[in-house]
Write a protein that holds these residues in place. Structure first.
Motif, PDB file in Angstrom:
ATOM      1  N   VAL A   1      13.876  55.173 -10.453  1.00 34.96           N
ATOM      2  CA  VAL A   1      13.246  54.796  -9.187  1.00 34.96           C
ATOM      3  C   VAL A   1      13.256  56.045  -8.318  1.00 34.96           C
ATOM      4  CG1 VAL A   1      13.273  53.271  -7.201  1.00 34.96           C
ATOM      5  CG2 VAL A   1      14.101  52.437  -9.408  1.00 34.96           C
ATOM      6  N   GLU A   2      12.074  56.559  -8.016  1.00 32.72           N
ATOM      7  CA  GLU A   2      11.950  57.825  -7.299  1.00 32.72           C
ATOM      8  C   GLU A   2      11.620  57.577  -5.837  1.00 32.72           C
ATOM      9  OE1 GLU A   2       9.008  60.076  -9.340  1.00 32.72           O
ATOM     10  OE2 GLU A   2      10.294  60.517 -11.073  1.00 32.72           O
ATOM     11  N   TYR A   3      12.508  58.082  -4.949  1.00 31.47           N
ATOM     12  CA  TYR A   3      12.259  57.984  -3.505  1.00 31.47           C
ATOM     13  C   TYR A   3      11.460  59.190  -3.033  1.00 31.47           C
ATOM     14  CZ  TYR A   3      12.877  58.416   1.481  1.00 31.47           C
ATOM     15  OH  TYR A   3      12.633  58.580   2.817  1.00 31.47           O
ATOM     16  N   ARG A   4      10.492  58.922  -2.171  1.00 29.00           N
ATOM     17  CA  ARG A   4       9.708  59.984  -1.546  1.00 29.00           C
ATOM     18  C   ARG A   4       9.530  59.633  -0.076  1.00 29.00           C
ATOM     19  NH1 ARG A   4       7.135  59.408  -6.659  1.00 29.00           N
ATOM     20  NH2 ARG A   4       5.830  57.746  -5.785  1.00 29.00           N
ATOM     21  N   GLY A   5       9.844  60.588   0.820  1.00 31.86           N
ATOM     22  CA  GLY A   5       9.679  60.319   2.230  1.00 31.86           C
ATOM     23  C   GLY A   5      10.529  61.211   3.096  1.00 31.86           C
ATOM     24  N   PRO A   6      10.642  60.913   4.371  1.00 27.89           N
ATOM     25  CA  PRO A   6      11.394  61.744   5.314  1.00 27.89           C
ATOM     26  C   PRO A   6      12.897  61.591   5.110  1.00 27.89           C
ATOM     27  CG  PRO A   6      10.583  59.780   6.403  1.00 27.89           C
ATOM     28  CD  PRO A   6       9.999  59.748   5.026  1.00 27.89           C
ATOM     29  N   GLU A   7      13.667  62.304   5.911  1.00 27.69           N
ATOM     30  CA  GLU A   7      15.128  62.267   5.816  1.00 27.69           C
ATOM     31  C   GLU A   7      15.735  61.148   6.650  1.00 27.69           C
ATOM     32  OE1 GLU A   7      17.035  64.029   3.770  1.00 27.69           O
ATOM     33  OE2 GLU A   7      15.138  64.772   2.955  1.00 27.69           O
ATOM     34  N   GLU A   8      15.009  60.696   7.658  1.00 27.29           N
ATOM     35  CA  GLU A   8      15.537  59.615   8.484  1.00 27.29           C
ATOM     36  C   GLU A   8      14.387  58.933   9.208  1.00 27.29           C
ATOM     37  OE1 GLU A   8      19.386  59.364  11.216  1.00 27.29           O
ATOM     38  OE2 GLU A   8      17.698  60.269  12.333  1.00 27.29           O
ATOM     39  N   LEU A   9      14.477  57.607   9.301  1.00 24.09           N
ATOM     40  CA  LEU A   9      13.453  56.833  10.001  1.00 24.09           C
ATOM     41  C   LEU A   9      14.070  55.493  10.381  1.00 24.09           C
ATOM     42  CD1 LEU A   9      10.557  56.801  10.986  1.00 24.09           C
ATOM     43  CD2 LEU A   9       9.844  55.944   8.768  1.00 24.09           C
ATOM     44  N   VAL A  10      14.187  55.225  11.676  1.00 25.70           N
ATOM     45  CA  VAL A  10      14.901  54.047  12.159  1.00 25.70           C
ATOM     46  C   VAL A  10      13.909  53.012  12.690  1.00 25.70           C
ATOM     47  CG1 VAL A  10      16.598  53.184  13.818  1.00 25.70           C
ATOM     48  CG2 VAL A  10      16.944  55.415  12.712  1.00 25.70           C
ATOM     49  N   VAL A  11      14.142  51.769  12.316  1.00 25.35           N
ATOM     50  CA  VAL A  11      13.362  50.649  12.839  1.00 25.35           C
ATOM     51  C   VAL A  11      14.327  49.570  13.322  1.00 25.35           C
ATOM     52  CG1 VAL A  11      11.440  51.079  11.260  1.00 25.35           C
ATOM     53  CG2 VAL A  11      13.216  49.441  10.622  1.00 25.35           C
ATOM     54  N   ILE A  12      13.796  48.659  14.128  1.00 22.48           N
ATOM     55  CA  ILE A  12      14.568  47.486  14.536  1.00 22.48           C
ATOM     56  C   ILE A  12      14.228  46.363  13.579  1.00 22.48           C
ATOM     57  CG2 ILE A  12      15.077  45.874  16.399  1.00 22.48           C
ATOM     58  CD1 ILE A  12      15.939  48.738  16.920  1.00 22.48           C
ATOM     59  N   ALA A  13      15.215  45.965  12.761  1.00 24.38           N
ATOM     60  CA  ALA A  13      14.942  44.968  11.725  1.00 24.38           C
ATOM     61  C   ALA A  13      16.240  44.290  11.322  1.00 24.38           C
ATOM     62  CB  ALA A  13      14.278  45.620  10.517  1.00 24.38           C
ATOM     63  N   ASP A  14      16.110  43.262  10.502  1.00 23.33           N
ATOM     64  CA  ASP A  14      17.271  42.588   9.915  1.00 23.33           C
ATOM     65  C   ASP A  14      17.610  43.344   8.633  1.00 23.33           C
ATOM     66  OD1 ASP A  14      18.851  40.836   8.234  1.00 23.33           O
ATOM     67  OD2 ASP A  14      18.334  39.208   9.598  1.00 23.33           O
ATOM     68  N   LEU A  15      18.756  44.011   8.609  1.00 25.12           N
ATOM     69  CA  LEU A  15      19.125  44.867   7.482  1.00 25.12           C
ATOM     70  C   LEU A  15      19.155  44.090   6.160  1.00 25.12           C
ATOM     71  CD1 LEU A  15      20.192  47.501   6.235  1.00 25.12           C
ATOM     72  CD2 LEU A  15      22.496  46.809   6.953  1.00 25.12           C
ATOM     73  N   ASP A  16      19.821  42.940   6.156  1.00 24.15           N
ATOM     74  CA  ASP A  16      19.965  42.187   4.906  1.00 24.15           C
ATOM     75  C   ASP A  16      18.622  41.681   4.408  1.00 24.15           C
ATOM     76  OD1 ASP A  16      22.695  42.579   4.878  1.00 24.15           O
ATOM     77  OD2 ASP A  16      23.109  40.747   6.020  1.00 24.15           O
ATOM     78  N   ARG A  17      17.763  41.224   5.330  1.00 27.59           N
ATOM     79  CA  ARG A  17      16.451  40.713   4.908  1.00 27.59           C
ATOM     80  C   ARG A  17      15.557  41.845   4.410  1.00 27.59           C
ATOM     81  NH1 ARG A  17      17.083  35.594   3.633  1.00 27.59           N
ATOM     82  NH2 ARG A  17      17.831  34.310   5.363  1.00 27.59           N
TER      83      ARG A  17
END
Length: 418
Positions: free
Chosen positions: A289-305
């Protein structure tokens, strides 16, 4: 000729009104008994030897007598098998259906276009055929027959055309009642089944808690005693138990959605850290499983969901990926007119999904080809996306892989929930 030709205009209007009232009074229950009664009413009014309500059977392209008057000629027709008229065989009833034009003759026994069985074996000499409108389209033919030549008049034909509209309305009404009854029965069964499943899932979850505790105790003892065989068996049992717990959790989530109890616990979530965690925990031998993207990106969300959605999409992609080909997990920030969003795409290089399956992929209990689950994972994933004020979409072509794209607002104005 019929005796009705000597009637006054008022008498004919009374007879027509009586016919229409009798037809409308028929119960909207089962189609065949209703049409049989309608045929008998028309037969008595026109003093006909037989009346048929032919309906098109689409699967076989055949006009089938959905209703026939209970008369000697009507019974003989059924015995001879002439209650089914394939369109390919032609005949005057088929002609009336295909041209949507009425037909009248008093010399059917001399008509070279009519089927021999109807002319010679059934003995029909006079006939009226009119198209039968059902639900806005021609659904069949209303036919009236007599063993006497020159039996029907032009007035009878006009009368039958008027009656055909009412018979079509009756047939359409019965069809609608049947469909509504089936739908109500199906919904009732589904509601009862879902309630039973929710109760069972809740009870199973309660029973699995002590089982998990005992397995973890065995695991700790095996690790302490360096018992490799016992440790491997305990690890395998706990992995199977975790899969069963996820299934039970999905079933309970469906119940919460139906009861309006599905809610989110929003908090700042580093989507990049979560995506990397999912990629690391989900990869397996032969399935990177290959991750591609920035080093950090924060959103307001339900972590478990959010983790539930990503794990579901990644597991689904791995299941359909050929060995040796990686699954992609891509995170990207987007700027839209309404603000900043995060886009998380999970892609595989598998066989793709057929277009007819794509339409129902996010419905509950819908399963794609080769799926062995209950068909709840993608349904719940989309519901979680919607609860966050986001979207979950899929694009796929047979032979060209599949891409699921989750889009979420970085900071929704109000937390979504159900």
């Amino acid at each position: 000729m019929t005796d009705e030709r000597t009637e006054s205009g008022g008498e004919r209007r009374d007879r027509l009104l009586h016919a229409l009232q009798s037809l409308l009074a028929l119960p909207a229950a089962e189609l065949r008994p209703t049409l049989n009664k309608a045929s008998l009413v028309i037969s008595e009014l026109l003093h006909a030897d037989k009346v048929d309500v032919f309906l098109l059977e689409h699967a076989t392209q055949t006009l089938v007598a959905g209703g026939t008057s209970d008369t000697p000629m009507g019974r003989k027709q059924k015995a001879l098998g002439l209650d089914r008229l394939p369109l390919a065989n032609g005949g005057r009833a088929v002609q009336a259906y295909e041209t949507e034009q009425p037909f009248m003759t008093g010399r059917l026994h001399e008509d070279p276009e009519e089927l021999p069985g109807i002319k010679h074996r059934l003995g029909v000499k006079s006939a009226l055929m009119v198209p039968l409108p059902i639900g806005g389209e021609t659904g069949g033919v209303l036919g009236v027959s007599s063993a006497q030549p020159d039996f029907f008049s032009e007035d009878d034909l006009r009368f039958l055309e008027a009656v055909a509209r009412w018979v079509g309305a009756v047939a359409h009404r019965v069809e609608l009642v049947q469909e509504l009854t089936k739908l109500a029965t199906r919904n009732a069964r589904r509601a009862a089944a879902e309630e039973i499943v929710t109760v069972l899932a809740h009870d199973m979850a309660n029973h699995l808690m002590p089982l998990r505790a005992r397995l973890e105790l065995i695991q700790r003892r095996a690790r302490r005693d360096n018992a490799a065989d016992y440790l491997r068996d305990a690890d395998g049992a706990l992995a199977s138990l975790a899969a069963l717990n996820r299934l039970i959790s999905d079933l309970l989530d469906v119940g919460r959605l139906d009861q309006g109890l599905f809610a989110l616990r929003p908090q700042p979530v580093d989507v990049v850290a979560l995506a990397r965690e999912v990629a690391a925990s989900m990869r397996a031998p032969g399935h990177a499983v290959e991750y591609r993207g920035p080093e950090e990106l924060v959103v307001i969300a339900d972590l478990d969901r959010l983790r539930q959605v990503l794990e579901n999409l990644t597991a689904n992609a791995m299941k359909h990926s050929p060995p040796g080909l990686p699954v992609g997990l891509d995170v990207q920030e987007q700027v839209r007119a309404e603000g900043k969003w995060v886009r998380i795409a999970v892609t595989d290089q598998g066989p793709g999904i057929a277009p007819d399956v794509l339409d129902t992929l996010f419905e509950r209990f819908a399963r794609g080809p080769g799926s062995t689950g209950l068909g709840l994972g993608l349904f719940l994933a989309r519901q979680i996306a919607l609860a966050h004020g986001g979207t979950l979409e899929v694009t796929s072509k047979p032979g060209d892989g599949t891409r699921f794209e989750l889009a979420l607002p970085e900071a929704p104005s109000t937390p979504q929930g159900r």
